[in-house]
Every structure is written in structure tokens, then in C-alpha cells.
Scaffold this motif. Sequence first.
Motif, PDB file in Angstrom:
ATOM      1  N   ASP A   1       0.831  -1.247  -0.112  1.00 11.01           N
ATOM      2  CA  ASP A   1       0.072  -0.034  -0.024  1.00 11.01           C
ATOM      3  C   ASP A   1       0.826   1.347  -0.041  1.00 11.01           C
ATOM      4  O   ASP A   1       0.511   2.348   0.342  1.00 11.01           O
ATOM      5  CB  ASP A   1      -0.854  -0.056   1.118  1.00 11.01           C
ATOM      6  CG  ASP A   1      -0.303  -0.013   2.658  1.00 11.01           C
ATOM      7  OD1 ASP A   1       0.943  -0.542   2.557  1.00 11.01           O
ATOM      8  OD2 ASP A   1      -1.123   0.067   3.699  1.00 11.01           O
TER       9      ASP A   1
ATOM     10  N   ARG B   1       8.277   1.433  -2.840  1.00 11.50           N
ATOM     11  CA  ARG B   1       8.272   0.086  -2.404  1.00 11.50           C
ATOM     12  C   ARG B   1       9.715  -0.621  -2.979  1.00 11.50           C
ATOM     13  O   ARG B   1      10.184  -1.223  -2.346  1.00 11.50           O
ATOM     14  CB  ARG B   1       7.070  -0.678  -3.223  1.00 11.50           C
ATOM     15  CG  ARG B   1       6.166  -1.687  -2.389  1.00 11.50           C
ATOM     16  CD  ARG B   1       5.169  -2.404  -3.094  1.00 11.50           C
ATOM     17  NE  ARG B   1       4.136  -1.479  -3.682  1.00 11.50           N
ATOM     18  CZ  ARG B   1       3.159  -1.584  -4.336  1.00 11.50           C
ATOM     19  NH1 ARG B   1       2.997  -2.684  -4.724  1.00 11.50           N
ATOM     20  NH2 ARG B   1       2.250  -0.705  -4.740  1.00 11.50           N
TER      21      ARG B   1
ATOM     22  N   SER C   1      -2.616  -3.605  12.184  1.00  9.56           N
ATOM     23  CA  SER C   1      -2.769  -3.370  10.616  1.00  9.56           C
ATOM     24  C   SER C   1      -3.695  -4.446  10.086  1.00  9.56           C
ATOM     25  O   SER C   1      -3.229  -5.661  10.269  1.00  9.56           O
ATOM     26  CB  SER C   1      -1.392  -3.420   9.840  1.00  9.56           C
ATOM     27  OG  SER C   1      -0.578  -2.329  10.075  1.00  9.56           O
TER      28      SER C   1
ATOM     29  N   LYS D   1      -4.723  -5.277   7.310  1.00  4.95           N
ATOM     30  CA  LYS D   1      -4.648  -5.869   6.104  1.00  4.95           C
ATOM     31  C   LYS D   1      -2.840  -6.434   6.100  1.00  4.95           C
ATOM     32  O   LYS D   1      -2.353  -6.770   4.897  1.00  4.95           O
ATOM     33  CB  LYS D   1      -4.964  -5.057   4.888  1.00  4.95           C
ATOM     34  CG  LYS D   1      -6.228  -4.848   4.776  1.00  4.95           C
ATOM     35  CD  LYS D   1      -6.717  -3.982   3.401  1.00  4.95           C
ATOM     36  CE  LYS D   1      -7.841  -3.570   3.229  1.00  4.95           C
ATOM     37  NZ  LYS D   1      -8.412  -2.872   2.209  1.00  4.95           N
TER      38      LYS D   1
ATOM     39  N   GLY E   1      -4.534  -1.019   6.452  1.00  5.35           N
ATOM     40  CA  GLY E   1      -3.359  -0.808   5.915  1.00  5.35           C
ATOM     41  C   GLY E   1      -2.412  -2.173   6.010  1.00  5.35           C
ATOM     42  O   GLY E   1      -2.797  -3.111   6.777  1.00  5.35           O
ATOM     43  N   SER E   2      -1.258  -2.005   5.485  1.00  7.06           N
ATOM     44  CA  SER E   2      -0.438  -3.221   5.255  1.00  7.06           C
ATOM     45  C   SER E   2       0.582  -3.482   6.460  1.00  7.06           C
ATOM     46  O   SER E   2       0.574  -2.708   7.325  1.00  7.06           O
ATOM     47  CB  SER E   2       0.545  -3.132   4.145  1.00  7.06           C
ATOM     48  OG  SER E   2       1.406  -2.339   4.332  1.00  7.06           O
TER      49      SER E   2
ATOM     50  N   ALA F   1       1.937   0.035   7.435  1.00  6.95           N
ATOM     51  CA  ALA F   1       0.759   1.141   7.284  1.00  6.95           C
ATOM     52  C   ALA F   1       1.273   2.439   8.058  1.00  6.95           C
ATOM     53  O   ALA F   1       1.000   3.317   7.678  1.00  6.95           O
ATOM     54  CB  ALA F   1      -0.204   0.559   8.006  1.00  6.95           C
TER      55      ALA F   1
ATOM     56  N   SER G   1       2.548   4.042   4.951  1.00  4.64           N
ATOM     57  CA  SER G   1       1.382   4.568   4.301  1.00  4.64           C
ATOM     58  C   SER G   1       0.507   5.496   4.920  1.00  4.64           C
ATOM     59  O   SER G   1      -0.206   6.286   4.341  1.00  4.64           O
ATOM     60  CB  SER G   1       0.492   3.431   3.562  1.00  4.64           C
ATOM     61  OG  SER G   1       0.281   2.495   4.649  1.00  4.64           O
TER      62      SER G   1
END
Length: 250
Positions: free
Chosen positions: A156, A162, A196, A198, A223-224, A227, A230
Amino acid sequence: MTKFRALFAAAASLTLLAAAPALAAPVKNIVLVHGAWADGSGWKGVYDILTKDGYTVSVVANPDTGIPDDVAATQRVLDRQVGPVILVGHSYGGTVITKAGADPKVVGLVYIAAFGPDEGETTGQYLPKGPLPVTVSKDGLAFFNHDAFLGGFAPDVPMETRVFMYDSQVPLAVSVFTVPITHPAWRAKPSWYLVSSKDQIIPPDVERMYAKRMKAVTREVDGSHVAFVSHPEVAAHLIEDAAKGAGGSN
């Protein structure tokens, strides 16, 4: 007589004020500990918010070469702090702060999608069974594989970020997954936890379990695993809540 009563009332009020407990100021020192396959640069967004809001923030450059090494790196930063500290860990950094948090300067712990092992548990105890998507070097350090990193570790954040995170990853000593933890600091100190929802690295239900048993003040973010990169404002505000909450317990 009226003058005497007024003087008596004023004296009584001063006595009550002196006897009342002083309101503790919020903790102003924040120490951030990164996790596996990451480095301190991931904290930049959180750092910017905290420093803008008046906090003194230090980022530990832990080498990820083993729990004793990483705790020692954190301790060196704690030794530089003047006054009480909120200690924050992401991912494997949660294991590190669980040990390093025993330092008397640490008055609160914040776990960001992090491991929070209990007495006798290991970091890898609650991970899903099966091999991790890593490649292990001849000296026992694990590098996260490219496709799994881009697709599962940090899905994310923008692709450019990334890719940078993948290329700048700090490999992790595989030994950290099997070393039992002793004297977890969260058993003696107040804790906060950001789940998080996700996360594809630490299962969200495992994060919720950690948070529940440490009786942490808990928030969730959509979030991942990263997060905090992000959604830095969510992580920063939880850390600020910890600084204000732990300040009242000094």
C-alpha cells in the motif's frame, strides 16, 4: 472577623493546592525502532509529524543481526535520552522493545504491527507454518524475496517507494525467530498497539492477541504491514496518545 475569614480561606486554598498531585507533563522523548527488512528511513513520515508537534525523536539504526545486538543498539540510544521515553517498535522491533523496554527511562511502549512475545515465547511462535519467502545468506541473514516484498510486505505504498524499500532492506538474522524471550517489559509498563488489518506478514488476529493480553490501548488501521509508512499520521497520533497517557503515570 471578615478579614480574618478571608485570610483563613486563602491559606486553606493554598494548602489544598500544595497537597494536590501535580499534573505530569506529556513525555517528550520518542525512540523509534525499525523492524526486519527495513531501516530507519521508513520512520520519516512519523518523525516529521512528531517533531513538528514538539517531540524529541531518535531513530535507532538497529543492525537486525540478533536480539542481543539489536537490544544493545537500542540501549545506546536510550542512554542518550534526558528524561522519560516512549519506546516504539515496528514488526520485529516489537521483540526488541519488549527486551529493551526494561530500561527505567522507558515509561510506555508502542507496538506498530509488531511482535509482542511473552515469557518463554519466540518471535516466530505465532507465524503461519511454512517457509518464509526469503533467501538466506551463508552467514545466516535472510533477505526478503523481490516479488513477495513488493506484493505482500509493502503493497500500500507507491511502487517507487516499495522498490526503494526492497533495495535498501536490512537482512535479518534467522536466529531471532527461535530465541525465547525473558522478562517482557510490557508486563510491567503501559502499552499501546496499532493493528494493521490487512497485514500479510503478521496475521492481524495475532496482532490483536498480542494487544489484548498486554492490555494495550489499541487502534486499527486499514493498511499493510508497513501501514506506518502509508498512514504515518495514524501511527504518530497513537504515539502521541502514549506520550500523554504515560506522562500521567510518571
